[in-house]
Design a protein around this motif. Structure first.
Motif, PDB file in Angstrom:
ATOM      1  N   ASN A  46       0.820  -1.214   0.000  1.00 37.91           N
ATOM      2  CA  ASN A  46       0.000   0.000   0.000  1.00 37.91           C
ATOM      3  C   ASN A  46       0.856   1.267   0.000  1.00 37.91           C
ATOM      4  OD1 ASN A  46      -2.445  -1.507   0.107  1.00 37.91           O
ATOM      5  ND2 ASN A  46      -2.151  -1.765   2.327  1.00 37.91           N
ATOM      6  N   GLY A  47       1.944   1.190  -0.758  1.00 43.00           N
ATOM      7  CA  GLY A  47       2.800   2.352  -0.912  1.00 43.00           C
ATOM      8  C   GLY A  47       3.732   2.624   0.262  1.00 43.00           C
ATOM      9  N   VAL A  48       3.772   1.709   1.213  1.00 37.05           N
ATOM     10  CA  VAL A  48       4.587   1.897   2.419  1.00 37.05           C
ATOM     11  C   VAL A  48       5.658   0.808   2.483  1.00 37.05           C
ATOM     12  CG1 VAL A  48       4.574   1.993   4.942  1.00 37.05           C
ATOM     13  CG2 VAL A  48       2.648   2.936   3.642  1.00 37.05           C
ATOM     14  N   MET A  49       6.903   1.194   2.797  1.00 30.74           N
ATOM     15  CA  MET A  49       7.982   0.216   2.941  1.00 30.74           C
ATOM     16  C   MET A  49       8.015  -0.333   4.369  1.00 30.74           C
ATOM     17  SD  MET A  49       9.359  -0.096  -0.017  1.00 30.74           S
ATOM     18  CE  MET A  49      10.740  -1.110   0.495  1.00 30.74           C
ATOM     19  N   GLY A  50       8.368  -1.582   4.469  1.00 33.61           N
ATOM     20  CA  GLY A  50       8.489  -2.232   5.765  1.00 33.61           C
ATOM     21  C   GLY A  50       8.946  -3.665   5.570  1.00 33.61           C
ATOM     22  N   TYR A  51       8.620  -4.497   6.535  1.00 33.83           N
ATOM     23  CA  TYR A  51       8.981  -5.911   6.449  1.00 33.83           C
ATOM     24  C   TYR A  51       7.750  -6.781   6.656  1.00 33.83           C
ATOM     25  CZ  TYR A  51      14.029  -5.441   6.075  1.00 33.83           C
ATOM     26  OH  TYR A  51      15.294  -5.178   5.616  1.00 33.83           O
ATOM     27  N   ARG A  52       7.618  -7.784   5.792  1.00 35.89           N
ATOM     28  CA  ARG A  52       6.573  -8.787   5.912  1.00 35.89           C
ATOM     29  C   ARG A  52       7.180 -10.008   6.622  1.00 35.89           C
ATOM     30  NH1 ARG A  52       1.334  -9.871   6.287  1.00 35.89           N
ATOM     31  NH2 ARG A  52       0.999  -8.152   4.794  1.00 35.89           N
ATOM     32  N   PHE A  53       6.585 -10.381   7.755  1.00 35.88           N
ATOM     33  CA  PHE A  53       7.020 -11.540   8.538  1.00 35.88           C
ATOM     34  C   PHE A  53       6.023 -12.670   8.331  1.00 35.88           C
ATOM     35  CE2 PHE A  53       8.673  -7.790  10.562  1.00 35.88           C
ATOM     36  CZ  PHE A  53       9.928  -8.137  11.049  1.00 35.88           C
ATOM     37  N   THR A  54       6.509 -13.858   8.011  1.00 34.95           N
ATOM     38  CA  THR A  54       5.641 -15.027   7.835  1.00 34.95           C
ATOM     39  C   THR A  54       6.292 -16.208   8.537  1.00 34.95           C
ATOM     40  OG1 THR A  54       4.945 -14.167   5.684  1.00 34.95           O
ATOM     41  CG2 THR A  54       4.432 -16.473   6.160  1.00 34.95           C
ATOM     42  N   LEU A  55       5.484 -16.970   9.270  1.00 33.52           N
ATOM     43  CA  LEU A  55       6.016 -18.024  10.141  1.00 33.52           C
ATOM     44  C   LEU A  55       5.068 -19.202  10.176  1.00 33.52           C
ATOM     45  CD1 LEU A  55       8.264 -18.660  12.317  1.00 33.52           C
ATOM     46  CD2 LEU A  55       6.661 -17.745  14.006  1.00 33.52           C
ATOM     47  N   TRP A  56       5.653 -20.391  10.257  1.00 36.27           N
ATOM     48  CA  TRP A  56       4.878 -21.622  10.434  1.00 36.27           C
ATOM     49  C   TRP A  56       4.989 -22.061  11.886  1.00 36.27           C
ATOM     50  CZ3 TRP A  56       7.218 -26.873  10.628  1.00 36.27           C
ATOM     51  CH2 TRP A  56       6.256 -27.889  10.766  1.00 36.27           C
ATOM     52  N   ALA A  57       3.855 -22.105  12.585  1.00 34.29           N
ATOM     53  CA  ALA A  57       3.812 -22.530  13.992  1.00 34.29           C
ATOM     54  C   ALA A  57       2.392 -22.999  14.286  1.00 34.29           C
ATOM     55  CB  ALA A  57       4.223 -21.393  14.914  1.00 34.29           C
ATOM     56  N   SER A  92       1.249 -14.298   9.819  1.00 40.75           N
ATOM     57  CA  SER A  92       1.922 -13.264   9.039  1.00 40.75           C
ATOM     58  C   SER A  92       1.561 -11.875   9.568  1.00 40.75           C
ATOM     59  CB  SER A  92       1.557 -13.381   7.555  1.00 40.75           C
ATOM     60  OG  SER A  92       2.404 -12.617   6.739  1.00 40.75           O
ATOM     61  N   ILE A  93       2.463 -10.937   9.316  1.00 43.81           N
ATOM     62  CA  ILE A  93       2.213  -9.538   9.665  1.00 43.81           C
ATOM     63  C   ILE A  93       3.144  -8.648   8.837  1.00 43.81           C
ATOM     64  CG2 ILE A  93       3.889  -9.505  11.553  1.00 43.81           C
ATOM     65  CD1 ILE A  93       2.096  -7.548  13.046  1.00 43.81           C
ATOM     66  N   PHE A  94       2.665  -7.481   8.473  1.00 43.13           N
ATOM     67  CA  PHE A  94       3.498  -6.452   7.840  1.00 43.13           C
ATOM     68  C   PHE A  94       3.730  -5.356   8.870  1.00 43.13           C
ATOM     69  CE2 PHE A  94       3.869  -2.372   5.558  1.00 43.13           C
ATOM     70  CZ  PHE A  94       4.995  -2.637   4.782  1.00 43.13           C
ATOM     71  N   ILE A  95       5.013  -5.007   9.080  1.00 42.69           N
ATOM     72  CA  ILE A  95       5.346  -3.929  10.020  1.00 42.69           C
ATOM     73  C   ILE A  95       6.052  -2.841   9.228  1.00 42.69           C
ATOM     74  CG2 ILE A  95       6.555  -3.302  12.133  1.00 42.69           C
ATOM     75  CD1 ILE A  95       6.435  -6.213  13.008  1.00 42.69           C
ATOM     76  N   GLU A  96       5.447  -1.689   9.173  1.00 42.89           N
ATOM     77  CA  GLU A  96       6.003  -0.617   8.348  1.00 42.89           C
ATOM     78  C   GLU A  96       7.146   0.087   9.059  1.00 42.89           C
ATOM     79  OE1 GLU A  96       3.529   3.369   8.920  1.00 42.89           O
ATOM     80  OE2 GLU A  96       2.228   1.729   8.207  1.00 42.89           O
ATOM     81  N   GLY A  97       8.025   0.654   8.247  1.00 49.29           N
ATOM     82  CA  GLY A  97       9.072   1.526   8.769  1.00 49.29           C
ATOM     83  C   GLY A  97      10.313   0.827   9.280  1.00 49.29           C
ATOM     84  N   LEU A  98      10.347  -0.482   9.294  1.00 52.25           N
ATOM     85  CA  LEU A  98      11.527  -1.187   9.798  1.00 52.25           C
ATOM     86  C   LEU A  98      12.675  -1.087   8.800  1.00 52.25           C
ATOM     87  CD1 LEU A  98      10.072  -4.440  11.415  1.00 52.25           C
ATOM     88  CD2 LEU A  98      10.638  -2.258  12.491  1.00 52.25           C
ATOM     89  N   GLU A  99      13.884  -1.050   9.321  1.00 51.68           N
ATOM     90  CA  GLU A  99      15.073  -0.897   8.496  1.00 51.68           C
ATOM     91  C   GLU A  99      15.977  -2.128   8.648  1.00 51.68           C
ATOM     92  OE1 GLU A  99      15.970   1.536   6.430  1.00 51.68           O
ATOM     93  OE2 GLU A  99      14.170   2.760   6.770  1.00 51.68           O
ATOM     94  N   PRO A 100      16.796  -2.411   7.619  1.00 49.96           N
ATOM     95  CA  PRO A 100      17.784  -3.478   7.754  1.00 49.96           C
ATOM     96  C   PRO A 100      18.688  -3.230   8.959  1.00 49.96           C
ATOM     97  CG  PRO A 100      17.648  -2.740   5.476  1.00 49.96           C
ATOM     98  CD  PRO A 100      16.830  -1.783   6.280  1.00 49.96           C
TER      99      PRO A 100
END
Length: 634
Positions: free
Chosen positions: A37-48, A80-88
């Protein structure tokens, strides 16, 4: 500049994962830079699948598990979750709430980078594209038939090749350049590095893993490791990764009881518990676990350009009772000890790796008499390219450690391997396991005084290089290191400046490597009985073995004579296959190698004289504790 970021159909990838058909799961599992949605961040996906809830925590949210709670997006246990604004560079973990409400912090199973031990968090990375310069090598690798070429591997442990301080580690680039210089000088075709998948305990040497997609941060960054591999290839050196898909350590931040129950391991304690190593065995029958492991192998080949994978402890994956006593294991449905799921996983792993068409090689460290390890056609075949010949290693090392008078009664230890040499495609390996924990260095396995030890080492290595099968030699053996391997210290390269014996042995191994690569008879027909013939395998009284290695042409033919007695044999007659001239092309007893100088400079002419089942013979001089290689000289 940003690198690649996540652009996939997440729903499609997840469905394939649950079905056990996603062998590139690293491309969406874990943490990926993304624009949503036009925002940079990180998508986290996990199997649990069996936990109550999961949150992503780190310095960015003060490790508060109430702020970034993941959403369960598939009933198979995908969150899963998308967290915006995270940096390397941000560190993170998953806060996993078990069904009983207990909260545990776990590192990311698909994490691409990790904190340096003793810290254990995963680290966000920007999947920037490394500027590879090894295109010519990769193209050649894809076109080559490695099994019909020379393979001479230098096995090493990155942390103890050279050492600057007791607790410090050199960077992948620093140590990599030193390794490349040494290996290139010595003429090895490949190096094999002991595991660099992230691991918490130095003492495990990397064989108890927590990060199957994370190169250990002990030696630097992802880019540093890629630089090392890239520059190996630019120097015409292949690089093989030692990889451990059978079991994993039980450290709290790792895979063990990941979602509060047996997730990556088998459900039953007797199945997952590995008492010998204090680890947990992977459930190799579970589709999600197979996805995870096969994706890991593909990741290292595709993203890091490794030329092959050596799979550790195959026996532990194939046999349910491996390393276990009575009452510690469960039989299969037929009442036997074979792990059907483990064998199926290994067949699938090899099939998928070879389907990449990358020209890579897979090597099995399998310590039993299991059949069809390197077969692809048989129903039971596991599909490996090569299998370590543990029988050859055990027998020959037992022989060379015997005192002089005992050798004549154990001669069969040196010739028995040819009884089964063509059952598999074998690799002869003198690995780290043979020079540690009181087993002594290869040099100090040899009996006798100092001169005899050096001479016997040269003779043994010549026998090894001339015997059918590809080769692996552990670091330090090439110059006759006195002390056995110790992972906290570096190799004793300084010995070359202090002692001519070590300097001469290094020169010897270098010339042996180059002779091996240059003589097709020593590798062209490694797996074809036409490539080998005994001259005399039974000369136990004189402790001499003599045999022939054939190539495609008559002029490739080599005659090898190895004398494991400290006696010079003059006028030693052997049968030869052709009525022609023979010329000595290698002698381990040359003075420049530290030998006595019992060499043959003249060309030898065969005579008609029936011996050893052949119509022609030559008379040679055989040096003490020495090996001679003669070649057809027309």
């Amino acid at each position: 500049m940003r690198g690649k970021f996540l652009k996939i159909n997440l729903e499609k990838e997840i469905n394939q994962f649950i079905q056990g058909k996603n062998y590139y799961s690293y491309k969406f599992m874990g943490a990926h830079l993304a624009e949503e949605n036009g925002v940079m961040g990180y998508r986290f996906t996990l199997w649990a699948p069996r936990c109550k809830s999961i949150s992503v925590v780190g310095d960015f949210n003060n490790w508060d598990g109430t702020l970034n709670t993941m959403v369960k997006v598939h009933e198979g246990g995908i969150w899963s979750i998308f967290i915006e604004g995270l940096e390397p560079g941000e560190i993170y973990k998953y806060e996993i709430t078990h069904k009983d409400g207990k909260k545990v912090l776990k590192a990311d199973p698909y994490g691409f980078y990790s904190e340096k031990r003793p810290n254990t968090a995963s680290i966000l990375v920007d999947s920037c594209t490394y500027p590879w310069g090894d295109g010519r090598w990769i193209g050649k690798r894809r076109r080559s038939d490695i099994l019909n070429g020379p393979v001479n591997i230098y096995e090493l442990h990155l942390g103890s090749f050279i050492k600057e301080s007791e607790n410090g580690f050199l960077n992948y680039k620093e140590i990599g350049q030193a390794i490349i210089n040494h290996v290139k000088l010595m003429g090895y075709t490949h190096i094999e590095i002991m595991p660099i998948t992230e691991y918490p305990l130095d003492d495990s040497w990397g064989y108890q893993v927590t990060g199957y997609f994370s190169p250990t941060s002990r030696y630097g960054t992802i880019e540093d490791l890629k630089w090392f591999i890239d520059h190996c290839h630019r120097s015409n050196i292949g690089i093989i990764l030692d990889w451990v898909p059978g079991h994993f350590c039980k450290d709290q931040h790792g895979l063990f009881m990941f979602d509060g129950a047996q997730q990556y391991e088998y459900d039953d304690f007797k199945m997952y518990n590995n008492p010998g190593w204090g680890t947990a065995n992977f459930n190799l029958s579970k589709t999600e676990v197979r996805n995870f492991l096969i994706s890991s192998a593909i990741y290292w080949i595709k993203e890091f350009h490794f030329d092959g994978i050596r799979i550790d402890a195959v026996s532990n994956m194939v046999y349910l009772d491996f390393g276990k006593g009575p009452g510690q294991w469960l039989p299969n449905e037929d009442g036997g000890n074979v792990n059907y799921g483990g064998k199926e996983f290994l067949r699938l792993l090899n099939e998928e790796l070879h389907n990449l068409n990358e020209g890579i090689i897979t090597i099995a460290e399998e310590s039993t008499a299991l059949a069809y390890v390197t077969s692809k056609e048989e129903q039971e075949g596991l599909g490996f390219d090569l299998k370590w010949n543990m029988g050859w290693m055990n027998d020959t090392l037992k022989y060379v450690e015997l005192q002089e008078e005992d050798k004549k009664f154990n001669h069969n230890l040196m010739n028995f391997s040819m009884m089964y040499a063509y059952y598999e495609k074998f690799m002869l390996a003198i690995s780290h396991d043979e020079v540690v924990y009181g087993k002594k260095s290869l040099f100090n396995k040899m009996p006798g005084d100092r001169w005899q030890k050096f001479a016997a080492l040269r003779c043994y290595l010549t026998f090894m290089y001339c015997h059918p099968g590809k080769k692996t030699l552990f670091m330090g053996s090439e110059f006759g290191q006195f002390s056995e391997w110790y992972f906290k210290g570096g190799l004793d390269f300084h010995l070359m400046d202090m002692d001519e014996g070590h300097k001469n042995t290094l020169s010897f191994t270098k010339e042996l490597n180059n002779l091996y690569k240059g003589e097709e008879a020593l590798w062209k027909l490694d797996f074809d009985p036409k490539g080998f013939k005994w001259i005399d395998p039974d000369n136990n009284q004189q402790r001499v073995l003599s045999f022939i290695r054939y190539g495609d042409k008559m002029e490739d033919t080599l005659i090898i004579v190895c004398n494991f007695a400290p006696i010079t044999y003059y006028d030693f007659k052997i049968g030869v296959p052709y009525n022609c001239c023979y010329k000595e092309v290698f002698n381990s007893d040359e003075k420049r190698f530290g030998g006595a100088g019992e060499i043959m400079a003249e060309v030898l002419f065969s005579v008609k004289d029936y011996i050893h089942g052949m119509e022609q013979s030559i008379t040679i001089k055989v040096p003490p504790l020495g090996a001679v290689i003669l070649k057809v000289n027309n």
